[in-house]
Design a protein around this motif. Sequence first.
Motif, PDB file in Angstrom:
ATOM      1  N   CYS A   1       0.832  -1.211   0.000  1.00  0.00           N
ATOM      2  CA  CYS A   1       0.000   0.000   0.000  1.00  0.00           C
ATOM      3  C   CYS A   1       0.863   1.256   0.000  1.00  0.00           C
ATOM      4  N   ALA A   2       1.922   1.249   0.818  1.00  0.00           N
ATOM      5  CA  ALA A   2       2.793   2.418   0.902  1.00  0.00           C
ATOM      6  C   ALA A   2       3.506   2.677  -0.424  1.00  0.00           C
ATOM      7  N   LEU A   3       4.000   1.626  -1.074  1.00  0.00           N
ATOM      8  CA  LEU A   3       4.694   1.793  -2.355  1.00  0.00           C
ATOM      9  C   LEU A   3       3.734   2.215  -3.461  1.00  0.00           C
ATOM     10  N   ALA A   4       2.537   1.647  -3.477  1.00  0.00           N
ATOM     11  CA  ALA A   4       1.548   2.034  -4.488  1.00  0.00           C
ATOM     12  C   ALA A   4       1.203   3.514  -4.365  1.00  0.00           C
ATOM     13  N   ALA A   5       1.228   4.012  -3.134  1.00  0.00           N
ATOM     14  CA  ALA A   5       0.929   5.431  -2.906  1.00  0.00           C
ATOM     15  C   ALA A   5       2.139   6.327  -3.123  1.00  0.00           C
ATOM     16  N   GLY A   6       3.302   5.742  -3.432  1.00  0.00           N
ATOM     17  CA  GLY A   6       4.481   6.531  -3.778  1.00  0.00           C
ATOM     18  C   GLY A   6       5.393   6.904  -2.632  1.00  0.00           C
ATOM     19  N   ASN A   7       5.304   6.176  -1.510  1.00  0.00           N
ATOM     20  CA  ASN A   7       6.069   6.517  -0.315  1.00  0.00           C
ATOM     21  C   ASN A   7       7.378   5.749  -0.191  1.00  0.00           C
ATOM     22  N   ARG A   8       8.198   6.186   0.740  1.00  0.00           N
ATOM     23  CA  ARG A   8       9.331   5.429   1.279  1.00  0.00           C
ATOM     24  C   ARG A   8       8.835   4.714   2.532  1.00  0.00           C
ATOM     25  N   ALA A   9       9.588   3.715   3.008  1.00  0.00           N
ATOM     26  CA  ALA A   9       9.090   2.967   4.163  1.00  0.00           C
ATOM     27  C   ALA A   9      10.228   2.393   4.999  1.00  0.00           C
ATOM     28  N   MET A  10      10.004   2.419   6.314  1.00  0.00           N
ATOM     29  CA  MET A  10      10.857   1.730   7.283  1.00  0.00           C
ATOM     30  C   MET A  10      10.002   0.676   7.986  1.00  0.00           C
TER      31      MET A  10
ATOM     32  N   HIS B   1      15.081   3.978   0.433  1.00  0.00           N
ATOM     33  CA  HIS B   1      13.756   3.774  -0.158  1.00  0.00           C
ATOM     34  C   HIS B   1      12.917   2.859   0.736  1.00  0.00           C
ATOM     35  N   VAL B   2      13.384   1.637   0.959  1.00  0.00           N
ATOM     36  CA  VAL B   2      12.740   0.710   1.895  1.00  0.00           C
ATOM     37  C   VAL B   2      13.830   0.110   2.755  1.00  0.00           C
ATOM     38  N   ALA B   3      13.649   0.155   4.064  1.00  0.00           N
ATOM     39  CA  ALA B   3      14.646  -0.376   4.995  1.00  0.00           C
ATOM     40  C   ALA B   3      13.952  -1.203   6.064  1.00  0.00           C
ATOM     41  N   VAL B   4      14.583  -2.301   6.437  1.00  0.00           N
ATOM     42  CA  VAL B   4      14.072  -3.169   7.497  1.00  0.00           C
ATOM     43  C   VAL B   4      14.998  -3.073   8.693  1.00  0.00           C
ATOM     44  N   VAL B   5      14.423  -2.907   9.864  1.00  0.00           N
ATOM     45  CA  VAL B   5      15.209  -2.901  11.101  1.00  0.00           C
ATOM     46  C   VAL B   5      14.623  -3.938  12.047  1.00  0.00           C
ATOM     47  N   SER B   6      15.467  -4.464  12.900  1.00  0.00           N
ATOM     48  CA  SER B   6      15.039  -5.453  13.882  1.00  0.00           C
ATOM     49  C   SER B   6      15.591  -5.071  15.241  1.00  0.00           C
TER      50      SER B   6
END
Length: 483
Positions: free
Chosen positions: A148-157, A183-188
């Motif tokens: 949903c976030a990418l379809a709306a044109g966003n970056r995401a964490m 652009h897109v990052a995963v944190v744990s």
Amino acid sequence: MKQDLPDALSRPASTPPDGPPAALDALLAAQREAFLRDPFPAWEARARNLKALRDVLFAHQDALAEAMNADFGQRSKAEVALAEFVVLKQEIDAALRHGARWMKPRRRPVGKWLLPGRAKVMPQPLGVAGIVVPWNYPLLLGASPLVCALAAGNRAMIKMSELTPRTSALFEALIGKTFARDHVAVVSGDAAVGAAFSALPFDHLLFTGSTRVGHEVMRAAAANLTPVTLELGGKSPVIIGEHARLAYAVDSLLLGKTLNAGQTCIAPDYVLLPRGQEDAFIARARTRFAQLYPDFANNRDYTSIISARHFERLTRLADEAQASGAQLHALGAHDAAARRFAPVIVTNAGTQTALMQEEIFGPLLPLVPYDTLDEALRYVNARPRPLSLYLYADDAPTVERVTRETVAGGMSVNETLMHIAAEGLPFGGVGASGMGAYHGYEGFVTFSKMKPVFTQSRLNARGLVAPPYGKRFGLLIRLMLKV
């Protein structure tokens, strides 16, 4: 690719060396800066991102299923395919099919006094979205909001759960292979990292988890006035109508209760059924469970409880209810070493027991008999509003009453869980079960600013309502206010 995938599976996901809060702040700043360089991506770029996400996740479907299996101790590979990959593929396919239309401005009326001006609503990317992922469906509940976030044109964490370290590490590696970190990052990380993550000034924060933690997330987000979508839980009721097909109802809701061993936010939590049908319900459940999971002790289709702590909690809920006078009707034998918790039907559980107060999140299923539909509706409506409500009934008056006279995040009639998989339906809670929604178009809207834009015509009457206010103004105002 920033790391080798086998190495990523053999160790926990990364913890920044300079401490989580500072590293998270820097990551958010980098994403926001990158967003400002490209604040309105064309649909072609968004579609490429969605296809890249789909390709990398489905190319590693077996590896992700194995990682989840290792994290759970036993996670059914068939369930992973059905409940995570099938639903996720549908979400991505729908976004690719409809996204170009979703992002087009939509004309709106201006009212007769603003003519010939024009108005539209323009969907605009928000910027950087934060996504907090629970452990029970780590792929679906991480990737679906990302779609949903990418379809709306966003970056995401994306903050993954520490209870699924292998899945989190592999997901991080796959995302790192596919997207730039700005652009897109995963944190744990643990709860401290989760708290720091929730306190970041995102443009939108989506959290999936318990109601208790949802309170903390909302408090943290409030400091920055960060808008939130909270996908929480609660006690989702089942109402079996007076003339319902009982065998069908039991078979259907047992599927929903045993999927992922009941570790599902929308799993049926308790059953309201006509008084006197309890024994028939239990007998049918025994028969059906034996058909679904033959040789239960060795059956690989049944998923384990995620941790010893969660297994012990379910045992404690059952023991406390039994000590208070409830009867337990186990459909199989438990195996604490393997964390296999067989479904247990519970009758005569006191309303003040923890079993009847807390979200169960496991395969315990209390039965609550009722004498009239009015009584069943009062029971549901006297409690916090649930994430889901399930009704088994074929007569239109019962369906109409329950639909109109209850409030829930979502509802299925003569089915369990499946409303979450309906492509065109939003998914979200209400009241204590959450706020906001996503999936499909509603997910696109959640991660967009639906920006109202009014464009004035070169020829307009704006000067007629400008000071100095005199007789002409008074006549015009009386005309505008005329009933």
